[in-house]
Design an enzyme around this catalytic site. Structure first.
Site, PDB file in Angstrom:
ATOM      1  N   ALA A 237       0.885  -1.112   0.111  1.00 44.40           N
ATOM      2  CA  ALA A 237      -0.309  -0.020   0.214  1.00 44.40           C
ATOM      3  C   ALA A 237       0.880   1.322  -0.019  1.00 44.40           C
ATOM      4  O   ALA A 237       0.239   2.262  -0.366  1.00 44.40           O
ATOM      5  CB  ALA A 237      -0.852  -0.125   1.156  1.00 44.40           C
TER       6      ALA A 237
ATOM      7  N   PRO B 259       3.247   4.476  -0.923  1.00 42.02           N
ATOM      8  CA  PRO B 259       2.744   5.724   0.160  1.00 42.02           C
ATOM      9  C   PRO B 259       1.310   5.833   0.353  1.00 42.02           C
ATOM     10  O   PRO B 259       0.847   6.896   1.000  1.00 42.02           O
ATOM     11  CB  PRO B 259       3.454   6.689  -0.402  1.00 42.02           C
ATOM     12  CG  PRO B 259       3.596   6.448  -1.752  1.00 42.02           C
ATOM     13  CD  PRO B 259       3.622   5.069  -2.140  1.00 42.02           C
TER      14      PRO B 259
ATOM     15  N   GLY C 261      -1.352   5.811  -2.273  1.00 44.77           N
ATOM     16  CA  GLY C 261      -2.266   6.368  -3.150  1.00 44.77           C
ATOM     17  C   GLY C 261      -3.585   5.540  -3.611  1.00 44.77           C
ATOM     18  O   GLY C 261      -4.701   6.221  -3.699  1.00 44.77           O
TER      19      GLY C 261
ATOM     20  N   ASP D   3       2.202  -2.757   4.296  1.00 41.37           N
ATOM     21  CA  ASP D   3       3.420  -2.610   3.412  1.00 41.37           C
ATOM     22  C   ASP D   3       4.310  -3.414   4.261  1.00 41.37           C
ATOM     23  O   ASP D   3       4.224  -3.498   5.448  1.00 41.37           O
ATOM     24  CB  ASP D   3       3.804  -1.117   3.038  1.00 41.37           C
ATOM     25  CG  ASP D   3       4.779  -1.206   1.929  1.00 41.37           C
ATOM     26  OD1 ASP D   3       4.128  -0.820   0.864  1.00 41.37           O
ATOM     27  OD2 ASP D   3       5.796  -1.426   2.077  1.00 41.37           O
TER      28      ASP D   3
ATOM     29  N   ASP E  87       4.256  -8.686   5.526  1.00 43.20           N
ATOM     30  CA  ASP E  87       5.063  -9.072   4.324  1.00 43.20           C
ATOM     31  C   ASP E  87       3.782  -9.841   3.429  1.00 43.20           C
ATOM     32  O   ASP E  87       3.430 -10.783   3.968  1.00 43.20           O
ATOM     33  CB  ASP E  87       6.013 -10.068   4.714  1.00 43.20           C
ATOM     34  CG  ASP E  87       6.652 -10.480   3.430  1.00 43.20           C
ATOM     35  OD1 ASP E  87       6.384 -10.506   2.201  1.00 43.20           O
ATOM     36  OD2 ASP E  87       7.953 -11.181   3.385  1.00 43.20           O
TER      37      ASP E  87
ATOM     38  N   CYS F 140       3.832  -0.556 -12.591  1.00 43.75           N
ATOM     39  CA  CYS F 140       4.439   0.421 -13.444  1.00 43.75           C
ATOM     40  C   CYS F 140       5.721   0.091 -14.187  1.00 43.75           C
ATOM     41  O   CYS F 140       6.477   0.702 -14.303  1.00 43.75           O
ATOM     42  CB  CYS F 140       4.714   1.538 -12.414  1.00 43.75           C
ATOM     43  SG  CYS F 140       6.097   1.305 -11.137  1.00 43.75           S
TER      44      CYS F 140
HETATM   45  C1  LIG Z   1       4.202  -0.015  -6.631  1.00 46.60           C
HETATM   46  S1  LIG Z   1       4.722   0.403  -4.850  1.00 46.60           S
HETATM   47  C2  LIG Z   1       3.131   0.518  -4.284  1.00 46.60           C
HETATM   48  C3  LIG Z   1       2.433   2.043  -4.382  1.00 46.60           C
HETATM   49  C4  LIG Z   1       0.953   2.101  -3.718  1.00 46.60           C
HETATM   50  N1  LIG Z   1       0.121   1.022  -3.971  1.00 46.60           N
HETATM   51  C5  LIG Z   1       0.450   3.499  -3.904  1.00 46.60           C
HETATM   52  O1  LIG Z   1      -0.310   3.747  -4.810  1.00 46.60           O
HETATM   53  O2  LIG Z   1       0.804   4.421  -3.690  1.00 46.60           O
HETATM   54  C6  LIG Z   1       4.919  -1.107  -4.277  1.00 46.60           C
HETATM   55  C7  LIG Z   1       5.176  -1.398  -2.682  1.00 46.60           C
HETATM   56  O3  LIG Z   1       5.105  -2.472  -2.409  1.00 46.60           O
HETATM   57  C8  LIG Z   1       6.089  -2.933  -1.016  1.00 46.60           C
HETATM   58  N2  LIG Z   1       6.309  -3.896  -0.978  1.00 46.60           N
HETATM   59  C9  LIG Z   1       7.644  -4.569  -1.392  1.00 46.60           C
HETATM   60  N3  LIG Z   1       7.804  -5.905  -1.067  1.00 46.60           N
HETATM   61  C10 LIG Z   1       6.447  -6.217  -0.383  1.00 46.60           C
HETATM   62  C11 LIG Z   1       6.225  -7.362   0.481  1.00 46.60           C
HETATM   63  N4  LIG Z   1       6.840  -8.500   0.390  1.00 46.60           N
HETATM   64  N5  LIG Z   1       4.943  -7.111   0.980  1.00 46.60           N
HETATM   65  C12 LIG Z   1       4.511  -5.952   1.070  1.00 46.60           C
HETATM   66  N6  LIG Z   1       4.902  -4.993   0.532  1.00 46.60           N
HETATM   67  C13 LIG Z   1       5.925  -5.123  -0.273  1.00 46.60           C
HETATM   68  C14 LIG Z   1       7.024  -1.618  -1.298  1.00 46.60           C
HETATM   69  O4  LIG Z   1       7.525  -0.869  -0.224  1.00 46.60           O
HETATM   70  C15 LIG Z   1       5.947  -0.459  -2.268  1.00 46.60           C
HETATM   71  O5  LIG Z   1       5.731   0.429  -1.361  1.00 46.60           O
END
Ligand SMILES: C[S@@+](CC[C@H](N)C(=O)[O-])C[C@H]1O[C@@H](n2cnc3c(N)ncnc32)[C@H](O)[C@@H]1O
Length: 444
Positions: free
Chosen positions: A261, A263, A265, A284, A311, A382
Site C-alpha cells: 500500500a 505510500p 495512493g 506494506d 509481508d 508500473c
Molecule cells: C508500487 S509500490 C505501491 C504503491 C502504492 N500502492 C500506491 O499506490 O501508493 C509497491 C510497494 O510494495 C511494497 N512491498 C515490496 N515488497 C513487499 C512485500 N513483500 N510485502 C508488502 N509490500 C511490499 C513496497 O514497499 C512498495 O511500497
C-alpha cells in the site's frame, strides 16, 4: 548563473548515483535549500544529467585520456553537469559553464584537477560537431544506447517488443517530462469546484482524459505548500495510478485489502470512492513507509483505512475468504516510470526480472486467497514488461480456474483495445501516461 546551485546539483547527483537514492526524493529534499530563483535550473540540471548519463559519459570519454570510471567523484560529477549544460543549454553559456566548473574544482579539489577539467571541457567545445558525427558511426544498438542513454539490453529488449520502427518513439517518450497531475478528494470537493479554485490562482489546468477525478496542472509551483493541498482538497498522483483505482471501483461498505500500500495512493483513492464507508486494510512490508499513509489519511479526512506492517508474500490465514476487493499493486522493475525516476534505466538489471516475478506471483496468489466468492482484485504494475504483466496474469489463471478476467471497458472510457478482455497496457509513447499494466480478476 551562480555556483551555489552548481554545488547543489553536484551533491544531489552524488546521492543519486553513489548512494542509490531515488532522484525524485533527492530533488524534493535538496531543492528546499536553494534560492527559489534557481529551482528550475537545479531541477532541470539534475534530471538532465540523470536522463542523459550514458551520452554524457560517452562524450567525456571521447575527449579525455582518463576515463570516467577512473575519475575522482567531485571531478566526474562536475564534468557530467558541465557537459550536460554544454550540449543541452544555449551556447552563450559555454564560458560561464567552463569557468564555474573550473572554479568549483579549484576550491574543492586542487589546481591540478581544475586544469584537467578546463582542458577536457575546452576540448569538448572545440569538437562538439565531430563528437556527434562519431556517434553516428556506431552500430544501430550502440547508437540508440548512447544517444538516448539506455543500456543495450533494454534497447534490444524493446526493439523485440515494440519493433524497429517504433523504438526511437519509445526511447524519446521515456526521456520526456511527465505531466503533473492531481486527484481530487471527492470527500471534500468536486472536480469542477477544484478546477475553478485553481484557475482563480492563475493555474492552467485541464481534466484528465480517462479519469473522473484527475486534473493536469500545466504550471505547477510549490503545490505542496498550497492551503488547498494542506487542507486535503487533492493529492498528487499519476494518471495511470488513478486509473487503477477507477478500474477497482470499490462499492461503499466493502472490505478492501491493499497488500502493497505505501505510500498509500491507491488505498486513499479507494477510501474516497467508498465515501469513508467500509474498511480498508492497508499493508506494506516497510514500517517507515507506513507513516506516509497515516499523514495523508489525516490530511484528506480519510477514516476507514487501517494501516499494518506485513509481508505480502506470507499468507495471512485470518484474512482468507474475507475481502470484497484486493489491491495488488506489486513491487516491479519500474520500467514504465523512467520519466519520473530516470536512474531506473541504469539500476535495473535484466537479472532482477526473475526474482521480482517470483515475488509478484506469490503476492497475487495470496491476494486471490483473501477474496470472497464474487470478490474482485486489481493487479497493477508500473512497468511495461510482459513477464510482469499479462504473462503473470495468464500464468495465474492457468492454475486458478476459479478466476476470470472482468471487462473493464466502462472504467477505462472505452479507450483501450484490450479492456474488454479485462486488462490495459499503458505506454508513454502511445498514451502520454506512465507505463502501467492494470488487470481486473474476479473469483467465481
Ligand atoms: C508500487 S509500490 C505501491 C504503491 C502504492 N500502492 C500506491 O499506490 O501508493 C509497491 C510497494 O510494495 C511494497 N512491498 C515490496 N515488497 C513487499 C512485500 N513483500 N510485502 C508488502 N509490500 C511490499 C513496497 O514497499 C512498495 O511500497
Amino acid at each position: 548563473m551562480d555556483n551555489n546551485y552548481r554545488v547543489a546539483v553536484i551533491e544531489s547527483l552524488k546521492k543519486i548515483f553513489r548512494d542509490k537514492s531515488y532522484s525524485n526524493l533527492v530533488i524534493n529534499n535538496d531543492i528546499k535549500n536553494i534560492d527559489v530563483k534557481y529551482n528550475s535550473i537545479y531541477r532541470k540540471s539534475v534530471l538532465g544529467v540523470v536522463e542523459n548519463l550514458m551520452l554524457i559519459d560517452w562524450v567525456i570519454n571521447q575527449m579525455s585520456k582518463t576515463k570516467t570510471k577512473k575519475m575522482e567523484s567531485e571531478v566526474l560529477f562536475t564534468l557530467r553537469l558541465a557537459v550536460y549544460q554544454l550540449y543541452f543549454l544555449d551556447n552563450s553559456f559555454e564560458n560561464i559553464v567552463v569557468n564555474e566548473s573550473v572554479e568549483h574544482i579549484k576550491r574543492n579539489v586542487n589546481v591540478r584537477a581544475s586544469k584537467f577539467v578546463n582542458a577536457v571541457l575546452r576540448n569538448i567545445i572545440r569538437n562538439k560537431d565531430n563528437i556527434i558525427r562519431d556517434m553516428n558511426k556506431l552500430s544501430h544498438i550502440d547508437f540508440l544506447s548512447v544517444k538516448y542513454s539506455y543500456p543495450k539490453w533494454l534497447v534490444s529488449r524493446w526493439i523485440g517488443e515494440f519493433g524497429k520502427d517504433k523504438i526511437e518513439d519509445v526511447l524519446v517518450a521515456n526521456n520526456s517530462q511527465a505531466p503533473f497531475t492531481i486527484r481530487v478528494n471527492t470527500l471534500k470537493v468536486s472536480r469542477g469546484e477544484l478546477i475553478r479554485i485553481l484557475e482563480r490562482k492563475g493555474m492552467i489546468v485541464e481534466e484528465c482524459k480517462y479519469l473522473d477525478k484527475g486534473i493536469i496542472i500545466e504550471n505547477p509551483v510549490e503545490i505542496d505548500k498550497m492551503n488547498e493541498y494542506k487542507s486535503g482538497l487533492f493529492s498528487i498522483q499519476s494518471e495511470s495510478s488513478m486509473l487503477a483505482g477507477q478500474v477497482l471501483n470499490p462499492k461503499e461498505n466493502s472490505l478492501v485489502i491493499d497488500l502493497c500500500a505505501a505510500p498509500g495512493g491507491k488505498s486513499l483513492n479507494a477510501a474516497e470512492m467508498m465515501k469513508n464507508k467500509g474498511k480498508i486494510i492497508s499493508r506494506d512490508v516497510y514500517e517507515n513507509k507506513i507513516s506516509l499513509i497515516e499523514y495523508d489519511k489525516k490530511r484528506l479526512g480519510v477514516e476507514n483505512i487501517f494501516v499494518e506492517t506485513y509481508d505480502a508474500t506470507v499468507l495471512d490465514r485470518k484474512l482468507i475468504n474475507r475481502a470484497d476487493y484486493c489491491i495488488v499493486d506489486v513491487p516491479c522493475t519500474g520500467l514504465g516510470i523512467i520519466r519520473r525516476k530516470p536512474e531506473i534505466k541504469y539500476n535495473k538489471l535484466e537479472s532482477d526480472l526473475e526474482s521480482i516475478q517470483k515475488i509478484q506471483f506469490k503476492i497475487l496468489e495470496n491476494a486471490s486467497k483473501y477474496l470472497k466468492l464474487g470478490g474482485e482484485l486489481v493487479y497493477s504494475t508500473c512497468t511495461v514488461n510482459k513477464e510482469e504483466n499479462i504473462n503473470m496474469i495468464n500464468n495465474f489463471l492457468k492454475s486458478n480456474s476459479n478466476f476470470i478476467m472482468v471487462d473493464i471497458s466502462e472504467q477505462t472510457k472505452n479507450s483501450f483495445e484490450t479492456s474488454q478482455k479485462g486488462y490495459v497496457e499503458i505506454f508513454p509513447h502511445l498514451h502520454r501516461m506512465d507505463g502501467f499494466f492494470i488487470a481486473k480478476l474476479k473469483r467465481l
